[in-house]
Design an enzyme around this catalytic site. Structure first.
Site: not given
Length: 264
Positions: A41, A43, A46, A58, A86-88, A92, A152, A205, A212
């Site tokens: 969170d 970007n 900033w 971004h 995210s799907t949300e 934007r 990893l 976060r 969340l």
């Protein structure tokens, strides 16, 4: 436990102060989480602080990812999950969504070969529905390129929503003909996008938020949570070590009690 103590444990604030030192970074915790998830969170915030458009932030955020992954690998973390889109986020402004897709397309093409060379396996967590073909192809190419790596695992949660993930898992179980009484927590876990991987031990976060945001709701049932005021483009090795130190200091009881602790 007081509210101030809870705040210090969740944020790592109140004991270090300032931006930290390399000596603090060297003091790394012995107990290292296997799986760390990041809600990246800040970007846009900033960028705004620097008089720049949100896409500038971004882009800086994607450039910071390799540094964070290198730090995680050096500390023995085996699985990293990042919340990329995210799907949300479809809500934007279209200009930002289109620009973000372009940045991600470029970043995957640029970073995938280096991640592959360093033994990182890339996985996609989420849905490809509605994703531009060029970006979808880049994601598929990166997954195929790195499929044999094991140093990893990097889960990229892109076009992801945890509620949708759980609904999708339940639907697939239902269509397979499993009897209701045969449905278990493990069966649901086996049908999630993260099937076969350990649940996150620690969720970090950035930018000071305490939500969340529909991220790994099932998997994070017993995860520790850490919030830092630092925005994602500035999240560095020292900040990671603060989060890991806070994690190592916590007593993970999984609903039980600690040794020697009286029952409530």
């Amino acid at each position: 436990m007081s509210i101030s103590t809870l705040w210090r444990e969740a944020t790592g604030r109140g004991t270090q102060g300032g931006s930290g030192t390399h000596a603090e970074a060297a003091d790394r915790p012995v107990r290292t989480p296997r799986h760390v998830a990041f809600i990246m969170d800040g970007n846009g915030r900033w960028a705004k602080q620097r008089g720049q458009p949100r896409l500038f932030g971004h882009r800086a955020g994607t450039q910071n990812l390799r540094r964070v992954l290198e730090s995680c690998g050096a500390r023995g973390i085996q699985v990293v999950t990042i919340y990329a889109f995210s799907t949300e986020n479809w809500g934007r402004p279209q200009e930002e969504v289109t620009g973000l897709f372009q940045i991600l397309t470029e970043a995957i093409g640029r970073e995938a070969p280096a991640l592959h060379a360093n033994g990182v396996q890339i996985r996609h967590v989420g849905s490809m529905e509605g994703i531009p073909a060029r970006l979808s192809n880049r994601i598929g190419e990166a997954i195929k390129l790195t499929a044999g790596n094991s140093r990893l695992i990097l889960n990229v949660a892109f076009n992801y929503g945890s509620r949708a993930e759980i609904v999708d898992a339940v639907r697939r179980i239902a269509t397979s003909g499993v009897a209701p009484e045969a449905i278990t927590e493990q069966l649901i876990s086996d049908h999630l996008y993260t099937a076969g991987l350990p649940d996150p031990d620690l969720i970090i976060r950035t930018a000071g938020e305490f939500r969340l945001s529909n991220f790994l709701l099932w998997q994070a049932a017993y995860a520790e949570y850490y919030s830092t005021q630092v925005c994602w483009p500035d999240f560095n090795e020292e900040e990671l070590d603060r989060a890991l130190k806070a994690y190592a200091s916590r007593d993970r009881k999984y609903g039980g009690v600690s040794d020697g602790e009286p029952d409530a």
